[in-house]
Design a protein around this motif. Structure first.
Motif, PDB file in Angstrom:
ATOM      1  N   LYS A  33      -5.682  -5.994 -10.837  1.00 29.68           N
ATOM      2  CA  LYS A  33      -6.296  -4.665 -10.706  1.00 29.68           C
ATOM      3  C   LYS A  33      -7.777  -4.633 -11.056  1.00 29.68           C
ATOM      4  CE  LYS A  33      -1.964  -2.201 -11.522  1.00 29.68           C
ATOM      5  NZ  LYS A  33      -1.242  -1.225 -12.354  1.00 29.68           N
ATOM      6  N   ALA A  34      -8.249  -5.601 -11.911  1.00 27.28           N
ATOM      7  CA  ALA A  34      -9.643  -5.543 -12.342  1.00 27.28           C
ATOM      8  C   ALA A  34     -10.373  -6.862 -12.149  1.00 27.28           C
ATOM      9  CB  ALA A  34      -9.714  -5.115 -13.827  1.00 27.28           C
ATOM     10  N   GLY A  35      -9.674  -7.874 -11.642  1.00 24.96           N
ATOM     11  CA  GLY A  35     -10.308  -9.161 -11.451  1.00 24.96           C
ATOM     12  C   GLY A  35     -10.669  -9.836 -12.755  1.00 24.96           C
ATOM     13  N   LEU A  89     -11.635 -11.385 -22.141  1.00 25.80           N
ATOM     14  CA  LEU A  89     -11.582 -11.296 -20.688  1.00 25.80           C
ATOM     15  C   LEU A  89     -12.982 -11.363 -20.096  1.00 25.80           C
ATOM     16  CD1 LEU A  89      -9.060  -8.321 -20.450  1.00 25.80           C
ATOM     17  CD2 LEU A  89      -8.533 -10.759 -20.212  1.00 25.80           C
ATOM     18  N   VAL A  90     -13.114 -12.133 -19.042  1.00 30.93           N
ATOM     19  CA  VAL A  90     -14.364 -12.188 -18.293  1.00 30.93           C
ATOM     20  C   VAL A  90     -14.219 -11.245 -17.100  1.00 30.93           C
ATOM     21  CG1 VAL A  90     -15.963 -13.623 -16.986  1.00 30.93           C
ATOM     22  CG2 VAL A  90     -14.803 -14.549 -19.008  1.00 30.93           C
ATOM     23  N   VAL A  91     -15.119 -10.266 -17.037  1.00 29.34           N
ATOM     24  CA  VAL A  91     -15.060  -9.259 -15.976  1.00 29.34           C
ATOM     25  C   VAL A  91     -16.465  -9.011 -15.445  1.00 29.34           C
ATOM     26  CG1 VAL A  91     -13.023  -8.101 -16.908  1.00 29.34           C
ATOM     27  CG2 VAL A  91     -15.295  -7.386 -17.636  1.00 29.34           C
ATOM     28  N   ASN A  92     -16.531  -8.296 -14.332  1.00 20.81           N
ATOM     29  CA  ASN A  92     -17.833  -7.881 -13.812  1.00 20.81           C
ATOM     30  C   ASN A  92     -18.527  -6.979 -14.833  1.00 20.81           C
ATOM     31  OD1 ASN A  92     -17.480  -9.254 -11.390  1.00 20.81           O
ATOM     32  ND2 ASN A  92     -16.415  -7.497 -10.446  1.00 20.81           N
ATOM     33  N   ARG A  93     -19.862  -7.064 -14.854  1.00 23.15           N
ATOM     34  CA  ARG A  93     -20.628  -6.304 -15.844  1.00 23.15           C
ATOM     35  C   ARG A  93     -20.440  -4.799 -15.668  1.00 23.15           C
ATOM     36  NH1 ARG A  93     -26.484  -8.520 -17.081  1.00 23.15           N
ATOM     37  NH2 ARG A  93     -25.127 -10.142 -17.943  1.00 23.15           N
ATOM     38  N   GLU A  94     -20.111  -4.330 -14.474  1.00 16.63           N
ATOM     39  CA  GLU A  94     -19.955  -2.884 -14.243  1.00 16.63           C
ATOM     40  C   GLU A  94     -18.594  -2.370 -14.727  1.00 16.63           C
ATOM     41  OE1 GLU A  94     -20.654  -5.089 -11.854  1.00 16.63           O
ATOM     42  OE2 GLU A  94     -22.834  -4.746 -11.736  1.00 16.63           O
ATOM     43  N   THR A  95     -17.648  -3.254 -14.989  1.00 16.70           N
ATOM     44  CA  THR A  95     -16.312  -2.825 -15.408  1.00 16.70           C
ATOM     45  C   THR A  95     -16.377  -2.270 -16.829  1.00 16.70           C
ATOM     46  OG1 THR A  95     -15.333  -4.558 -14.039  1.00 16.70           O
ATOM     47  CG2 THR A  95     -13.930  -3.554 -15.723  1.00 16.70           C
ATOM     48  N   VAL A  96     -15.752  -1.116 -17.040  1.00 17.14           N
ATOM     49  CA  VAL A  96     -15.796  -0.493 -18.367  1.00 17.14           C
ATOM     50  C   VAL A  96     -14.528  -0.813 -19.131  1.00 17.14           C
ATOM     51  CG1 VAL A  96     -17.324   1.367 -17.636  1.00 17.14           C
ATOM     52  CG2 VAL A  96     -14.865   1.669 -17.454  1.00 17.14           C
ATOM     53  N   SER A  97     -14.633  -0.831 -20.434  1.00 17.45           N
ATOM     54  CA  SER A  97     -13.507  -1.224 -21.277  1.00 17.45           C
ATOM     55  C   SER A  97     -12.351  -0.240 -21.175  1.00 17.45           C
ATOM     56  CB  SER A  97     -13.958  -1.335 -22.735  1.00 17.45           C
ATOM     57  OG  SER A  97     -14.433  -0.085 -23.199  1.00 17.45           O
ATOM     58  N   THR A 115     -11.168   1.255 -18.577  1.00 21.22           N
ATOM     59  CA  THR A 115     -10.305   0.904 -17.440  1.00 21.22           C
ATOM     60  C   THR A 115      -9.368  -0.242 -17.812  1.00 21.22           C
ATOM     61  OG1 THR A 115     -12.025   1.609 -15.897  1.00 21.22           O
ATOM     62  CG2 THR A 115     -10.291   0.172 -15.037  1.00 21.22           C
ATOM     63  N   LEU A 116      -9.921  -1.258 -18.464  1.00 23.61           N
ATOM     64  CA  LEU A 116      -9.119  -2.410 -18.882  1.00 23.61           C
ATOM     65  C   LEU A 116      -8.047  -1.989 -19.876  1.00 23.61           C
ATOM     66  CD1 LEU A 116     -11.990  -5.031 -19.303  1.00 23.61           C
ATOM     67  CD2 LEU A 116     -10.470  -4.734 -17.336  1.00 23.61           C
ATOM     68  N   ARG A 117      -8.417  -1.103 -20.788  1.00 24.91           N
ATOM     69  CA  ARG A 117      -7.463  -0.657 -21.808  1.00 24.91           C
ATOM     70  C   ARG A 117      -6.272   0.056 -21.177  1.00 24.91           C
ATOM     71  NH1 ARG A 117      -6.571   3.858 -25.018  1.00 24.91           N
ATOM     72  NH2 ARG A 117      -5.902   3.397 -27.170  1.00 24.91           N
ATOM     73  N   GLU A 118      -6.555   0.921 -20.195  1.00 21.45           N
ATOM     74  CA  GLU A 118      -5.468   1.626 -19.516  1.00 21.45           C
ATOM     75  C   GLU A 118      -4.521   0.658 -18.810  1.00 21.45           C
ATOM     76  OE1 GLU A 118      -4.556   4.838 -19.509  1.00 21.45           O
ATOM     77  OE2 GLU A 118      -6.093   5.077 -21.053  1.00 21.45           O
ATOM     78  N   ILE A 119      -5.078  -0.381 -18.147  1.00 19.16           N
ATOM     79  CA  ILE A 119      -4.242  -1.390 -17.477  1.00 19.16           C
ATOM     80  C   ILE A 119      -3.361  -2.105 -18.491  1.00 19.16           C
ATOM     81  CG2 ILE A 119      -4.304  -3.553 -16.168  1.00 19.16           C
ATOM     82  CD1 ILE A 119      -6.934  -2.533 -14.899  1.00 19.16           C
ATOM     83  N   ILE A 120      -3.948  -2.475 -19.624  1.00 20.39           N
ATOM     84  CA  ILE A 120      -3.203  -3.201 -20.665  1.00 20.39           C
ATOM     85  C   ILE A 120      -2.057  -2.353 -21.196  1.00 20.39           C
ATOM     86  CG2 ILE A 120      -3.368  -4.197 -22.982  1.00 20.39           C
ATOM     87  CD1 ILE A 120      -6.286  -4.963 -22.256  1.00 20.39           C
ATOM     88  N   LEU A 121      -2.323  -1.104 -21.498  1.00 24.41           N
ATOM     89  CA  LEU A 121      -1.295  -0.227 -22.063  1.00 24.41           C
ATOM     90  C   LEU A 121      -0.153  -0.009 -21.076  1.00 24.41           C
ATOM     91  CD1 LEU A 121      -3.457   2.469 -23.914  1.00 24.41           C
ATOM     92  CD2 LEU A 121      -1.815   0.901 -24.966  1.00 24.41           C
ATOM     93  N   THR A 122      -0.497   0.173 -19.802  1.00 16.10           N
ATOM     94  CA  THR A 122       0.536   0.424 -18.793  1.00 16.10           C
ATOM     95  C   THR A 122       1.410  -0.817 -18.584  1.00 16.10           C
ATOM     96  OG1 THR A 122      -0.922   1.992 -17.676  1.00 16.10           O
ATOM     97  CG2 THR A 122       0.928   1.128 -16.404  1.00 16.10           C
ATOM     98  N   GLU A 147       2.026 -12.140 -20.596  1.00 15.47           N
ATOM     99  CA  GLU A 147       1.666 -12.694 -19.293  1.00 15.47           C
ATOM    100  C   GLU A 147       1.649 -11.606 -18.223  1.00 15.47           C
ATOM    101  OE1 GLU A 147       4.420 -15.837 -18.623  1.00 15.47           O
ATOM    102  OE2 GLU A 147       3.324 -17.286 -19.897  1.00 15.47           O
ATOM    103  N   ARG A 148       2.568 -10.637 -18.348  1.00 16.36           N
ATOM    104  CA  ARG A 148       2.581  -9.504 -17.408  1.00 16.36           C
ATOM    105  C   ARG A 148       1.270  -8.715 -17.507  1.00 16.36           C
ATOM    106  NH1 ARG A 148       7.482  -6.646 -18.700  1.00 16.36           N
ATOM    107  NH2 ARG A 148       6.318  -5.098 -19.913  1.00 16.36           N
ATOM    108  N   VAL A 149       0.787  -8.591 -18.741  1.00 15.92           N
ATOM    109  CA  VAL A 149      -0.478  -7.879 -18.961  1.00 15.92           C
ATOM    110  C   VAL A 149      -1.627  -8.630 -18.307  1.00 15.92           C
ATOM    111  CG1 VAL A 149      -2.168  -7.246 -20.737  1.00 15.92           C
ATOM    112  CG2 VAL A 149       0.261  -6.737 -21.083  1.00 15.92           C
ATOM    113  N   LEU A 150      -1.663  -9.957 -18.490  1.00 18.99           N
ATOM    114  CA  LEU A 150      -2.750 -10.749 -17.923  1.00 18.99           C
ATOM    115  C   LEU A 150      -2.723 -10.709 -16.405  1.00 18.99           C
ATOM    116  CD1 LEU A 150      -2.682 -13.836 -20.332  1.00 18.99           C
ATOM    117  CD2 LEU A 150      -4.285 -11.923 -20.328  1.00 18.99           C
TER     118      LEU A 150
END
Length: 804
Positions: A797-799, A721-729, A731-738, A788-791
């Motif tokens: 939520k995180a761009g 995933l390409v994200v902003n440099r300030e985004t922490v992993s 946060t992404l992990r929580e979105i993926i799991l949910t 695809e729902r995860v993506l």
């Protein structure tokens, strides 16, 4: 107190009881024997030799060539380096084949070309401490009296064929600070009689009271003062047996008069002092309090400034002794002394203690006065010393003594019933048993019905109340013989609380992970108190700190653990992992006690792994420390509730530090110590953690649930995933799991890329996702739909977008 077994035999029959057995019996009766030293252990082959001839070594200025008779057919040649060796001396000789302390074996040898068949020994070479060796022999060999028999065992003449018991006495047993006191104790244990020393003197024509008058102004400090006069004394060495007994007790011999006073100190427990009568300058002894600012030079040639709290012995004008502590240089016994005034007195322990402490003069004499001497032995000790001076110093003891006596101390009389003794001890003793015990102690006892009345001798000043009598019965009846009983009444069996159990699990886990437990001070300095604190509060300062380094109660354990690492690193132990569970103290207002909270902290530096034979080395890093904490939280069942969030903590590395959250509550931090702090402490990269152990252990863990092992295969998909440099992993992990629930079971990061091929301000994070259905095999269509729902959720939520 050092007790010579052979010396003790002078007062009590020890037939059938070895020194080791006696030590055990004394210990079981209530006085601990710390050890039994065999003085001649490991030493053999040392005899008395006669130096027939002494000449200068032809090839060495500091060596002598001696011809020595050792009791064999022919004399032997021995090369000796002692400066005091001379023809005609009787000396201790270690023959060829002898063994000296330290397993030092004597062999025939050549020294500078001359044959040597043994060794002429000093006392230190025979195992005696240098501080107790007579001064005239401290730099050379020891010389026996001229009547010593050649060829006999030298160790026997030196009383080294002896065993010494070291008694560890409690303050209440001052009676055993003397050989006679120990003899009474042993007699009670063994049920034998005590033989008192010889004191009979021939009557003299003159009286001591005609030569000196005793005046005591400070009667409370000195209720009894006795002075004996001994004329025509010849100063010289004391007999060898007396010198060796003093040395075995740790006292250096001086001359016959001084040695006799020291001998009586050990024998009777009564300190004495010998004055040169001619140097006193008067016929009066005046005992008084010193005048503030009064000067006095003691035997060690030190000028002392006295106060009105010090008791002095004077000649009516000037002090000649500091009572109970040390005599004066102006009246000491010297080689030309002919008349001795012998002081035997009873001084108040408090007064002696004050003078001893003020002037730093702690001595065998002052120690006995402080703990209490037997008032009934004051005169007896003086008579015994005078007897020995007549025998070994050729003195003439004048009749009687000059004294001042206002002493009113009487033996204590204590009554107790047999019923109380049995009730306290849980025994069923009969009256005859108890009476026999007091008779063995030589305590006069009378019995009226069930009442036992005991008169405690003045030598046993510790007997004052009923419980003292119970103790005497218990220890001589034998603690091993007292029956064991369970306590009466209801009781709750001891167990660990849940908190204590969890704390023990945490400690065991951390030690299993390779961390050593540290215990550091709760007190620290003002500048360190607030470092790394989880909660910032006002510091709590001690009212009377011992030092500024230990003046404030800590708010964090971390500064002390870093000091532990610094200390070890300075000693080349630079790979170390430590932890501590301990209290921190949070201010709770001016007039309230601080809040005390238990924290857990750890610090690790250096190599985590060092397999030299594999050429593998791995330094500790953030993930090692974080992994240790994750293992601990897993053991406590808190994994799902704990999160790590990047944070800024003062004193910590800004990019390698995370807060630890339990639910939504901050409970601590983990990360690397700031490089500047590491440099100040001279440490390599150091990683630490600190958290509120109270919050962790009181947290409710979810009920443990078990799941069946999956029977069906899983499907793994990797995404970058390409994200902003300030985004922490996280946060992404929580979105993926949910978004991926319930088919998505595991998510973990396996790559991070921030290279030049990435857009400015962006980074790439790669995740591995595992999909699984426990009851069936998943199809690609099902997984694709969830994936695809995860993506979509990530983009919304995180761009985050997939990396092309």
């Amino acid at each position: 107190m050092f007790v010579s077994y052979k010396w003790l035999e002078d007062y009590i029959d020890l037939t059938g009881v070895t020194a080791a057995e006696l030590a055990e019996k004394i210990t079981k009766s209530g006085i601990e024997v710390e050890g039994v030293e065999i003085l001649n252990e490991g030493i053999k082959g040392v005899v008395v030799g006669h130096v027939l001839e002494r000449v200068q070594h032809p090839n060495a200025d500091k060596l002598s060539k001696c011809l020595v008779d050792v009791g064999e057919d022919q004399p032997v040649q021995i090369i000796c380096g002692a400066p005091n060796v001379a023809q005609g001396q009787k000396v201790a000789v270690a023959k060829a084949g002898a063994v000296l302390p330290g397993n030092f074996k004597i062999k025939r040898a050549k020294l500078r070309g001359e044959e040597s068949n043994g060794m002429i020994c000093s006392l230190t070479e025979l195992g005696m401490e240098g501080k107790v060796v007579p001064k005239e022999y401290s730099e050379g060999i020891f010389v026996f009296p001229a009547d010593a028999e050649v060829g006999v065992d030298a160790l026997a003449l030196l009383n080294r064929d002896d065993e010494v018991l070291e008694l560890s006495l409690t303050p209440n047993r001052a009676d055993c600070l003397s050989m006679l006191g120990v003899a009474y104790e042993v007699a009670a244990i063994l049920g034998r009689e005590v033989k008192l020393p010889e004191t009979n003197l021939e009557p003299a024509a003159e009286k001591a009271s005609d030569y000196v008058k005793i005046v005591v102004e400070a009667k409370e400090d000195n209720p009894l003062y006795v002075a004996k006069l001994i004329k025509n004394v010849k100063i010289g060495p004391s007999p060898l047996w007396m010198q060796t007994r003093l040395m075995s007790a740790g006292i250096r011999p001086h001359n016959n008069v001084v040695d006799i006073t020291n001998y009586i100190l050990l024998e009777y427990g009564q300190p004495l002092h010998a004055f040169d009568y001619e140097r006193l300058g008067s016929k009066e002894i005046l005992v008084r309090r010193a005048v503030d600012g009064e000067k006095f030079i003691t035997l060690d040639d030190t000028e002392r400034t006295l106060t009105s709290e010090h008791l002095v012995i004077t000649n009516g004008v000037e002090p000649v002794a500091l009572a109970g502590v040390m005599g004066g240089a102006n009246s000491e016994v010297s080689s030309d002394t002919t008349t001795v005034l012998l002081e035997s007195a009873y001084f108040s322990g408090g007064t002696v203690r004050k003078a001893s402490k003020d002037h730093g003069l702690r001595s065998e004499a002052s120690a006995r006065f402080e703990k209490g001497v037997d008032p009934k032995r004051v005169r007896a000790a003086g008579e015994r010393a005078a007897y020995l001076m007549a025998m070994y110093a050729g003195g003439e003891v004048l009749e009687g003594a000059a004294e001042a006596d206002t002493l009113t101390i009487e033996p204590a009389v204590v009554s107790i019933t047999l019923e109380k003794i049995n009730r306290v001890l849980g025994t069923e003793l009969v009256m005859a048993d108890v009476k026999d015990i007091f008779n063995r102690l030589q305590f006069p006892v009378s019995i009226e019905g069930d009442l036992i009345t005991v008169t405690a001798p003045t030598r046993r000043g510790d007997i004052r109340i009923e419980e003292d009598l119970v103790e005497e019965v218990a220890r001589l009846y034998g603690y091993d013989n007292i029956p064991m009983t369970l306590p009466i009444g209801s009781s709750t069996p001891g167990n660990l609380s849940d908190y204590q159990k969890k704390r023990r699990e945490v400690r065991q886990y951390l030690e299993g992970a390779g961390l050593y437990q540290a215990v550091t001070y709760s007190l620290t300095s003002e500048d360190k108190a607030t470092q790394f604190a989880l909660e910032q509060r006002d510091t709590i300062r001690l009212a009377m700190p011992m030092s500024e380094e230990r003046s404030v109660l800590r708010l964090s354990i971390m500064p002390q653990l870093l000091e532990v690492l610094k200390y070890n690193s300075a000693r080349q132990n630079d790979s170390l992992a430590v932890y501590e569970t301990g209290a921190v103290f949070l201010a709770n207002g001016v007039d309230s006690l601080p809040v005390e909270k238990e924290h857990l902290a750890g610090a690790i530096t250096g190599l985590m792994l060092n397999n030299s034979w594999q050429g593998e080395k791995k330094a500790v890093d953030f993930y090692v420390v974080k992994g240790i904490l994750e293992g601990m939280f897993a053991k406590l069942g808190l994994t799902e509730r704990v999160q790590y969030v990047q944070a800024q903590v003062e004193g910590m590395h800004p990019g390698r530090t995370a807060e630890i959250l339990l639910g939504s509550e901050k409970i601590g931090f983990v990360g690397q110590v700031h490089p500047n702090v590491q440099k100040e402490l001279d440490l390599k990269d150091t990683y630490v953690f600190e958290l509120s152990l109270k919050a962790v252990l009181e947290a409710n863990a979810p009920v443990l649930q078990y799941e069946a092992i999956p029977r069906f295969p899983s499907i793994t998909r990797d995404i970058a995933l390409v994200v902003n440099r300030e985004t922490v992993s996280g946060t992404l992990r929580e979105i993926i799991l949910t978004a991926g629930a319930p088919l998505l079971k595991e998510v973990h990061v396996f790559d991070l890329y921030e290279g030049d091929k990435m857009e400015e301000g962006k980074k790439s994070i790669a995740f591995s996702l595992k999909y699984l259905a426990p009851e069936r095999t998943l199809t690609d269509e099902e997984v694709t739909k969830v994936h695809e729902r995860v993506l979509d959720a990530l983009k919304e939520k995180a761009g985050a977008v997939l990396r092309g």
